[in-house]
Each structure stands twice: as C-alpha cells, then as structure tokens.
Design an enzyme around this catalytic site. Structure first.
Site, short mmCIF file in Angstrom:
data_model
loop_
_atom_site.label_atom_id
_atom_site.label_comp_id
_atom_site.label_asym_id
_atom_site.label_seq_id
_atom_site.Cartn_x
_atom_site.Cartn_y
_atom_site.Cartn_z
N GLU A 276 0.84 -1.20 0.00
CA GLU A 276 0.00 0.00 0.00
C GLU A 276 0.88 1.25 0.00
O GLU A 276 1.74 1.40 0.86
CB GLU A 276 -0.92 -0.03 1.23
CG GLU A 276 -1.90 -1.19 1.19
CD GLU A 276 -2.41 -1.63 2.56
OE1 GLU A 276 -2.16 -0.94 3.56
OE2 GLU A 276 -3.07 -2.69 2.62
N GLU B 63 -4.31 -6.51 3.04
CA GLU B 63 -3.09 -7.12 3.58
C GLU B 63 -3.04 -8.61 3.27
O GLU B 63 -2.00 -9.14 2.87
CB GLU B 63 -2.99 -6.86 5.08
CG GLU B 63 -2.77 -5.40 5.45
CD GLU B 63 -4.01 -4.52 5.30
OE1 GLU B 63 -5.13 -5.09 5.23
OE2 GLU B 63 -3.86 -3.29 5.24
N PHE C 299 2.21 -0.94 8.54
CA PHE C 299 2.63 -1.00 9.94
C PHE C 299 2.42 -2.43 10.39
O PHE C 299 1.49 -3.09 9.92
CB PHE C 299 1.80 -0.04 10.81
CG PHE C 299 2.16 1.40 10.61
CD1 PHE C 299 3.14 2.01 11.39
CD2 PHE C 299 1.53 2.15 9.64
CE1 PHE C 299 3.48 3.34 11.20
CE2 PHE C 299 1.87 3.49 9.43
CZ PHE C 299 2.85 4.08 10.21
N HIS D 220 0.21 1.53 16.13
CA HIS D 220 1.38 1.85 15.30
C HIS D 220 2.68 1.70 16.08
O HIS D 220 3.71 2.18 15.63
CB HIS D 220 1.27 3.28 14.77
CG HIS D 220 0.22 3.48 13.72
ND1 HIS D 220 -1.12 3.39 13.99
CD2 HIS D 220 0.31 3.76 12.40
CE1 HIS D 220 -1.81 3.61 12.88
NE2 HIS D 220 -0.97 3.84 11.90
#
Lengths: 326, 365
Positions: free
Chosen positions: A29, A60, A83, A129
């Site tokens: 992405e 994903e 992430f 994150h």
C-alpha cells in the site's frame, strides 16, 4: 562510503536486488507513487516501472496471498505491510501457506517471499502503530524472522532476505529509521540469515538484544564498563528465528552472566527463548540468574504513556549491575 | 437456448442541495428550522476543531490525526439521522458525527494526544458510540454482529458503520456486508468515498463504476449520494435506518466527497496529487452550500453567522484549555484494564513498574 540512515539503506538494498534480478517485485500500500509512508521504497517506481512496483488496494491478506502465488510462479516478491499491526490480517496466508508449502510438498513448491514491516514504539504514533510482536511471527515454523539494528546490517539483511529460499518476515525498527547514519559501502553485502553478531567483546557479562534496543544496550554497557572497570559483551541477534543459540551460548559460557533485552511484552517472548536456550546448553556455567529487561504484558499504551513502558539505557544498566553484583 | 438476461440492476444517485444552495424541494427532508441550524452548527464546529487541531499538531501540541475538513456533511448528517439506541462505529475521519453522538471535544484532543482517556464515554451517557477504528474496514464485520445482537434482543435499534473508499478493498468489508445481508441485520453501511486512500486514487482502488453497486452483489439496497450535500446524506441514512429498524435488513450508501486535506498529518499529498484537483473540490465543499441554503430559507444572515463563529471559536478554545490544563495521568493505568479478572502476573509487573518509576523519580530529585 556514503553515510545512510536505515530507510536509505533498506531502499538501497532493495534497489540493488531489483537491479540484479528482474523477478524481484515490490508490492504494498502506497509503495509506488508515495514511495512508502516511511519512504523506504522511494524512487523504485520511477526506476523499475509499475509492473515491478505495485501500488495495491488496501488488502493485507491479498498482498501476501498474491505474493505467495508470485513466489510459487518464480518471482521474488518483496511486500510491505504499512505498519506491523496491520499485518495480522495476512497470517492465514503466511502461516497456512507460505510457511508450509515447502514441507507439504517436500521441497517441490517453495515460497521465497519477503514481508517487510515497520514495528516498535518511541515515535509518538497513533494507536496500533507502536507494537513489537516479533514473537508472533517467530512462533510460526517455516517462517524466518529478521530484525536489523542499523543501516549497514539492514542493507545486508534485506539483500539476504530477498535472496533467501523461504518466507522471511523482515521487521524494521521504525524508531531507528532516521535516528542515526552509518557508512554503507556501495558494493553489495549479503548477510547470513540465522547468524547473530558479537558487536562488542567482553568477558564479564553478555547482553543479548536486537532491533531498536541495541542503542540503549550499547549506551548502558559503555557506561557500566567505564564506571566499574568491567568488560561487557554485546550480541545483536539480527535473526530472531531460527535463532543463533550457538553464538549466545558460546558467549555465556565465557562470561557466566547474561541480560536479555526486548521491547515486546515479557511473557512468551524472544528473551524467554534466549533464556531457554541458555538453560538447555550452558546452565552450569552461569554465575547468576539470567535477567530480562522487557516491556510489560499490557496492551501497548498510547504514546502519552509509552516512554515509561519502553526499556531505556538506565533500565538496562540497572539490570546489568544487579547481575554483576549477584 | 439463447443467452438471456436473468437479472439487471440500477444504481441511483441522490443529490438534493447544489453548490449554490438551491434544492430539489420535493426531496428536502422534513427537518424543522432549529434542526437545520443545528446541522450547520455541528459542521462548523467540526471544521473549526479540525483546523485548530491541525495548527496544534504543527506546533507540537497534538499527535498525528486524520483531518476531516470537507467531509463534515457525511458523518454529521448521518449521526443526526440516528436514534438514541442506534450504534455508531466508524473509522477515523468522522469527527463531526462523533461530536453529534456526544463525544466531548476534549476527548478527541486526549485521544489524538496519546491518552486512552479520550475513549471514555461521558458518565451517564447512553449513546452507543464505539471508539475510533484505525484498522481499516474492521468495523464493518462488527457492525453485522452489533446488528444481529440488536435483532436478537428485539431492540428497536440499528447500526451505522462508517468507513472509507479504501476499506471496500479489505476482506472485512466484504465479510461484514455479506454477514449483515445473510442475517438481515439492521445495519447501514456508509462509505465515505473521499477519492483517496492515502496515495491511492479511487480508480486504482476498484474498477467498479460506483462503490454503491457493491451492495448489489450482497443483495442489499444501495444508493450513491452527494456526500457534500448534508440533506441528501440525511435523507438516505434516515430511510436506511428506518428500513433496518422495520426488519428489512441492511443498506449500503456511498457518499461521494473529497479529502481536502492530507491523509493524516504525517502525510504529504503533494507527492501524489495536484493542488488543482483539491481546489476544484473546495468549490463543492459542504459548509458554504449549506449556509447559502439556510440564507435562501430565510433562516440565516451575516449577523447570525458572526455570532455563531464567535461561539464556536470560544467552545473550541475552552476545550483546548481544559485539555491542556490536564497534567496528571495515572502512569500505571494500562495495568488496570488488561483483563476483567485479577492476575498475579499483571500485579507483579505493576509493582515492578511502579518501583522502577519511583527509583527514577528519586534519582532525579
């Protein structure tokens, strides 16, 4: 030699492998036009074109599943999970397929893919994150887990990961992305996956760590050496799985004392595994119990509180001193 | 046998309020003047708060966040169409809607400045507002479950779930749509199609002609609305919620809008899109046209606007002050809520944590 930060070094490593092998494909992405949200893939789209640098939709599981197909068909996909916390959606493809096709087919079908992902805290990021979940991936048989600690080893490890015959989860400590630069030679360097590195030699105690923890470890060991006139050995694991227990045990056999450091929650982590290996091989050489310096078994706090939850040099230093004094 | 058409579908688009503030009067939802003014006020408040947060972020007084400027009409109008017992589960670009549903502005500031306290609902609040969902599309599946539970309990409640165009590529979106349809669950899927998922433009996200038509594949009614038209959003969501509550199952609404700002404050859109494109959308943004509409209805004038601007600035400033005055946060709070049961491993680690903090404090003293 140019001085590069870790982002630039990984970029160089991917670039060099793409130049050498036109089967190396980058997908993820925002990896193309945007160059990745951390700019790790910056410039690759312009250089290699949109057939080799794929800006994917948000998917994903799709990215890794497609990469499994590409790898089976002979390509060398290098995937980015934006992430690490978004990577769990791809676990069925990794654990259920990438990691076991070699075993299922006795080596006839193999899946040489790389999944890169930034991980770890300390950058005041939004929730989801900042986690360190390397143990999750290290626990999947058939999956290699690699974590660089600086620009130079990041470049040589990403090269090794791309050339490796197996799926490699390549976790990038985002706290170290731009924290410091190192000289990285222009010529290609390829590390050996599965090898830890003794980054500092010593005789009185062994500290084992990896990733973003290496900087506080090296600060702490220098301080203790200076303050107490001892010499401490430091090992950077570099590969989490399969772990290089031999290098750890060889060191602990000589020093008799050990501290293991990880940012991740304490239980069921890499530090537990290091201690288990020491227990298996060199328990009788120990002069003191092995200490762990780790995060806690709590949901990763938002960044307002995170500084109290991530091991620091002072925290590591205390553990070293207590282990020396035992 | 010849090939024959066995099914055909249509996708409708709803637009009530145009850029000049003119309306298709037959379609204007039945909202009393005070509700229309309230709708405008919520949008203004969201805009002011968003822009204030952006300034604070640039000054280092706020963490990373995803600005919602230009998209106020979608979540504000949708939230205003909701009933008290309805659930709201969104993504991270529904500031206005969250405020409508009762989230105090100070909570928004706390959340984006790194404190879980920002997720706490005000005491005594009955609103069913779930925390922000950062994991893209994940709320879509939960919405199906929330809806199923409401039906199971026989509650007169529906679920509104909001997500972006990028989410429609995630598996969770498709699983959630399918589950809700199969269970005939009272769910309204509201997609804020703001044209960009970070750097990926809508056309690279999906080849579907509209996002709305994705509802057709799952067997639910669908419609595309002008997402910068609060009246159209309100009408579509109101109808969909009514349908859900009356047992007619889920609806998919695509609200076409535009992300006027960056994805988050960590993003730099100049790398992947032109400023001209954003400028075009500034001409279509939702607040100006709503003000024109109110003026044409005789509900608004400059004096009222000035007064409301002052009031909103003061409200945001007061929330900033309250947020910045707060200087103590319980350091070991993360240990309080790992589990709902007590465990020695957590308590041991808490003791160790507190002892270490004390030692650090003493060393610094």
């Amino acid at each position: 030699m140019p001085r590069l930060n870790m982002v630039q070094a990984i970029n160089l490593g991917i670039d060099q492998q793409m130049a050498k092998d036109d089967g190396v494909i980058v997908l993820g992405e925002d990896v193309g036009l945007d160059g990745g949200v951390f700019r790790v893939t910056d410039g690759l789209l312009e250089k290699y074109g949109s057939d080799r640098v794929l800006d994917t939709p948000l998917a994903e599981s799709g990215i890794i599943g497609a990469a499994v197909g590409m790898a089976i068909a002979g390509l060398r996909p290098v995937c980015e999970m934006q992430f690490s916390c978004f990577s769990y959606l791809m676990i069925p493809q990794l654990e259920g397929h990438a990691a076991r096709l070699r075993s299922r087919t006795h080596g006839q079908v193999t899946v040489p893919l790389v999944v890169r992902m930034p991980y770890g805290g300390g950058v005041r990021a939004m929730e989801h994150h900042s986690e360190s979940r390397e143990a999750t991936y290290a626990h999947l048989p058939g999956t290699k887990v690699v974590i660089p600690s600086g620009p130079r080893n990041a470049r040589s490890l990403i090269a090794a990961a791309i050339r490796d015959p197996d799926p490699v989860v390549f976790m990038e400590p985002k706290h170290s992305y731009r924290a410091f630069k190192e000289e990285v030679p222009d010529e290609e360097e390829v590390a050996e996956i599965g090898r830890a590195e003794v980054v500092r030699e010593g005789t009185d105690l062994t500290v084992v760590g990896f990733g973003a923890m290496m900087r506080p470890i090296l600060k702490a060991t220098a301080e203790v050496d200076e303050a107490r006139g001892v010499s401490i050995e430091v090992i950077d694991l570099l590969t989490i799985a399969p772990m290089d227990g031999e290098t750890v045990c060889e060191s602990v056999r000589r020093t008799g004392r050990c501290v293991v450091v990880q940012e991740a929650p304490r239980s069921f982590g890499v530090a537990s595994e290091v201690i288990a290996v020491i227990n298996d091989k060199v328990l009788m050489y120990l002069e003191a119990p092995v200490r762990r310096v780790t995060g806690y078994d709590v949901v990763t706090p938002y960044f307002g509180r995170e500084k109290d939850y991530i091991p620091t040099a002072g925290w590591v230093r205390r553990a070293i001193e207590e282990t020396l004094d035992f | 046998m010849p090939m024959e058409t066995i099914a055909s579908f249509e996708v409708a688009r709803l637009n009530i309020l145009d850029e000049n503030g003119d309306t298709d009067i037959d379609l204007v939802p039945d909202l009393k003047p005070d509700r229309l003014v309230a709708m405008y006020r919520w949008m203004l408040l969201a805009r002011e708060a968003d822009q204030r947060m952006l300034k604070m972020q640039r000054q280092g007084r706020m963490g990373t966040f995803a600005p919602s400027t230009g998209q106020e009409a979608v979540s504000v109008a949708a939230a205003m169409a909701m009933g008290e017992k309805d659930w709201f589960t969104g993504a991270f670009r529904e500031l206005g809607g969250r405020l409508v549903r009762g989230e105090p502005l100070v909570n928004v500031f706390l959340y984006y400045n790194g404190y879980e306290e920002g997720n706490l609902r005000p005491q005594g609040s009955a609103d069913r507002l779930l925390p922000v969902n950062i994991i893209v599309g994940s709320q879509c599946v939960q919405a199906a479950g929330l809806g199923y539970a409401a039906g199971f309990r026989g509650e007169d409640a529906a679920v509104l779930t909001v997500f972006g165009d990028g989410a429609t590529s995630e598996g969770d979106f498709h699983e959630g749509m399918n589950l809700a349809a199969v269970w005939n669950a009272p769910v309204v899927f509201l997609c804020q199609n703001n044209q960009w998922a970070i750097s990926i433009r809508r056309e690279k996200q999906t080849r579907s002609q509209t996002l709305a038509q994705k509802g057709i594949a799952y067997g639910m009614p669908c419609v595309q609305v002008d997402g910068n038209d609060a009246l159209a959003v309100y009408r579509a969501v109101d109808e969909a919620l009514a349908r859900a509550r009356s047992g007619d199952g889920p609806t998919f609404i695509e609200a076409v809008t535009y992300r006027l700002m960056m994805h988050t404050t960590a993003d730099d859109p100049t790398r992947y899109r032109t400023e001209e494109e954003a400028k075009e959308w500034w001409d279509r943004e939702p607040l100006v046209r709503f003000r024109r509409f109110l003026e044409k209805q005789g509900l608004w004038d400059k004096a009222k606007q000035d007064e409301m601007d002052q009031e909103i600035k003061a409200e945001v400033a007061a929330a900033v002050e309250e947020f910045e005055a707060r200087d103590s946060f319980k350091a070991d709070a993360p240990f309080d809520h790992v589990f709902g049961t007590d465990h020695a491993v957590i308590q041991d680690q808490r003791r160790e944590f507190l002892a270490r903090l004390e030692e650090v404090d003493n060393a610094q003293a």
